[in-house]
Motif scaffolding. Sequence first.
Motif, PDB file in Angstrom:
ATOM      1  N   LEU A  65      36.489 -21.038 -37.109  1.00 58.27           N
ATOM      2  CA  LEU A  65      35.795 -20.409 -35.971  1.00 58.27           C
ATOM      3  C   LEU A  65      36.249 -21.020 -34.637  1.00 58.27           C
ATOM      4  N   LEU A  66      36.336 -22.368 -34.621  1.00 58.71           N
ATOM      5  CA  LEU A  66      36.803 -23.040 -33.399  1.00 58.71           C
ATOM      6  C   LEU A  66      38.245 -22.632 -33.093  1.00 58.71           C
ATOM      7  N   ALA A  67      39.068 -22.568 -34.168  1.00 56.40           N
ATOM      8  CA  ALA A  67      40.462 -22.151 -33.985  1.00 56.40           C
ATOM      9  C   ALA A  67      40.509 -20.725 -33.440  1.00 56.40           C
ATOM     10  N   LEU A  68      39.619 -19.864 -33.951  1.00 55.54           N
ATOM     11  CA  LEU A  68      39.615 -18.465 -33.508  1.00 55.54           C
ATOM     12  C   LEU A  68      39.303 -18.353 -32.010  1.00 55.54           C
ATOM     13  N   VAL A  69      38.239 -19.049 -31.556  1.00 51.05           N
ATOM     14  CA  VAL A  69      37.888 -18.897 -30.138  1.00 51.05           C
ATOM     15  C   VAL A  69      38.962 -19.527 -29.235  1.00 51.05           C
ATOM     16  N   GLY A  70      39.532 -20.668 -29.671  1.00 49.84           N
ATOM     17  CA  GLY A  70      40.599 -21.289 -28.872  1.00 49.84           C
ATOM     18  C   GLY A  70      41.832 -20.393 -28.829  1.00 49.84           C
ATOM     19  N   HIS A  71      42.190 -19.845 -29.997  1.00 52.11           N
ATOM     20  CA  HIS A  71      43.370 -18.978 -30.107  1.00 52.11           C
ATOM     21  C   HIS A  71      43.209 -17.725 -29.241  1.00 52.11           C
ATOM     22  N   ILE A  72      42.030 -17.118 -29.331  1.00 53.63           N
ATOM     23  CA  ILE A  72      41.789 -15.892 -28.552  1.00 53.63           C
ATOM     24  C   ILE A  72      41.832 -16.214 -27.054  1.00 53.63           C
ATOM     25  N   TRP A  73      41.199 -17.344 -26.670  1.00 48.01           N
ATOM     26  CA  TRP A  73      41.182 -17.657 -25.231  1.00 48.01           C
ATOM     27  C   TRP A  73      42.610 -17.869 -24.715  1.00 48.01           C
ATOM     28  N   ILE A  74      43.398 -18.693 -25.402  1.00 46.36           N
ATOM     29  CA  ILE A  74      44.764 -18.968 -24.921  1.00 46.36           C
ATOM     30  C   ILE A  74      45.594 -17.678 -24.917  1.00 46.36           C
ATOM     31  N   GLY A  75      45.540 -16.931 -26.032  1.00 48.28           N
ATOM     32  CA  GLY A  75      46.347 -15.706 -26.133  1.00 48.28           C
ATOM     33  C   GLY A  75      45.977 -14.679 -25.080  1.00 48.28           C
ATOM     34  N   MET A  76      44.677 -14.436 -24.937  1.00 49.51           N
ATOM     35  CA  MET A  76      44.250 -13.397 -23.994  1.00 49.51           C
ATOM     36  C   MET A  76      44.384 -13.869 -22.544  1.00 49.51           C
ATOM     37  N   TRP A  77      44.229 -15.179 -22.320  1.00 51.00           N
ATOM     38  CA  TRP A  77      44.456 -15.720 -20.977  1.00 51.00           C
ATOM     39  C   TRP A  77      45.917 -15.484 -20.582  1.00 51.00           C
ATOM     40  N   THR A  78      46.834 -15.737 -21.534  1.00 54.56           N
ATOM     41  CA  THR A  78      48.261 -15.543 -21.269  1.00 54.56           C
ATOM     42  C   THR A  78      48.551 -14.082 -20.951  1.00 54.56           C
ATOM     43  N   VAL A  79      47.998 -13.173 -21.762  1.00 50.72           N
ATOM     44  CA  VAL A  79      48.229 -11.746 -21.540  1.00 50.72           C
ATOM     45  C   VAL A  79      47.616 -11.313 -20.198  1.00 50.72           C
ATOM     46  N   ALA A  80      46.367 -11.765 -19.930  1.00 48.97           N
ATOM     47  CA  ALA A  80      45.692 -11.347 -18.697  1.00 48.97           C
ATOM     48  C   ALA A  80      46.426 -11.865 -17.454  1.00 48.97           C
ATOM     49  N   THR A  81      46.858 -13.132 -17.485  1.00 47.86           N
ATOM     50  CA  THR A  81      47.533 -13.658 -16.292  1.00 47.86           C
ATOM     51  C   THR A  81      48.922 -13.053 -16.114  1.00 47.86           C
ATOM     52  N   ASP A  82      49.541 -12.586 -17.224  1.00 49.05           N
ATOM     53  CA  ASP A  82      50.855 -11.934 -17.100  1.00 49.05           C
ATOM     54  C   ASP A  82      50.733 -10.502 -16.581  1.00 49.05           C
ATOM     55  N   TYR A  83      49.699  -9.779 -17.041  1.00 51.49           N
ATOM     56  CA  TYR A  83      49.676  -8.329 -16.790  1.00 51.49           C
ATOM     57  C   TYR A  83      48.582  -7.832 -15.859  1.00 51.49           C
ATOM     58  N   VAL A  84      47.495  -8.586 -15.708  1.00 43.12           N
ATOM     59  CA  VAL A  84      46.420  -8.100 -14.825  1.00 43.12           C
ATOM     60  C   VAL A  84      46.559  -8.824 -13.486  1.00 43.12           C
ATOM     61  N   LYS A  85      47.120  -8.123 -12.518  1.00 42.87           N
ATOM     62  CA  LYS A  85      47.494  -8.790 -11.271  1.00 42.87           C
ATOM     63  C   LYS A  85      46.346  -8.909 -10.273  1.00 42.87           C
ATOM     64  N   ASN A  86      45.406  -7.944 -10.311  1.00 46.35           N
ATOM     65  CA  ASN A  86      44.288  -8.019  -9.373  1.00 46.35           C
ATOM     66  C   ASN A  86      43.331  -9.141  -9.802  1.00 46.35           C
ATOM     67  N   ILE A  87      43.065 -10.040  -8.885  1.00 47.48           N
ATOM     68  CA  ILE A  87      42.331 -11.253  -9.262  1.00 47.48           C
ATOM     69  C   ILE A  87      40.906 -10.963  -9.735  1.00 47.48           C
ATOM     70  N   TRP A  88      40.262  -9.945  -9.128  1.00 53.56           N
ATOM     71  CA  TRP A  88      38.873  -9.650  -9.524  1.00 53.56           C
ATOM     72  C   TRP A  88      38.828  -8.939 -10.873  1.00 53.56           C
ATOM     73  N   VAL A  89      39.793  -8.031 -11.111  1.00 48.60           N
ATOM     74  CA  VAL A  89      39.852  -7.359 -12.420  1.00 48.60           C
ATOM     75  C   VAL A  89      40.127  -8.413 -13.500  1.00 48.60           C
ATOM     76  N   ARG A  90      41.050  -9.327 -13.193  1.00 48.87           N
ATOM     77  CA  ARG A  90      41.373 -10.380 -14.166  1.00 48.87           C
ATOM     78  C   ARG A  90      40.157 -11.269 -14.438  1.00 48.87           C
TER      79      ARG A  90
END
Length: 115
Positions: A65-90
């Motif tokens: 469970l801990l691995a899942l939440v850490g994995h999701i946060w890092i993965g989705m943070w990477t995707v969001a910072t790469d592709y969602v450019k508007n700071i408020w949407v991100r």
Amino acid sequence: MVSSITNLTRNGLSDWMVQRVTAVVLGSYTLFMFGFFALTSDLDYQQWQGLFSAMWFKIYTLAALLALVGHIWIGMWTVATDYVKNIWVRFIVLAVIALTNFVYFVIGFSAVWGV
Ligand code: HEM
């Protein structure tokens, strides 16, 4: 230099490593579950409860469970910072992910430790 304050370890290389280590934990848990289903004939409630009431399996599930939440946060943070450019949407996207992660963890934790 602008440094991020929302990535998990504040360091890209550590995040990269945590992403891989958590992937190994998640992969091993998935394989274990496949193996359990394959090797347990006529799975019933007693066997299922027996598995989840063993201390080693509670700890393994908590680690997954801990691995899942850490994995999701890092993965989705990477995707969001790469592709969602508007700071408020991100900000909203990451807030939704953080909240979802929190709910996953609380429900998963109470389910496992309640058995
Ligand atoms: C059995 C479960 C899982 C395993 C074994 C796994 C494995 C991996 C691995 C090995 C990577 C690195 C890929 C690479 O950069 O070459 C990765 C990346 C990623 N994972 Fe998972 N994963 C799992 C579950 C999940 C779940 C449930 C999510 C939910 C959102 C997720 C989201 C991501 C994302 C977004 C990335 C990409 C990060 C990037 O582009 O740098 N993973 N995963």
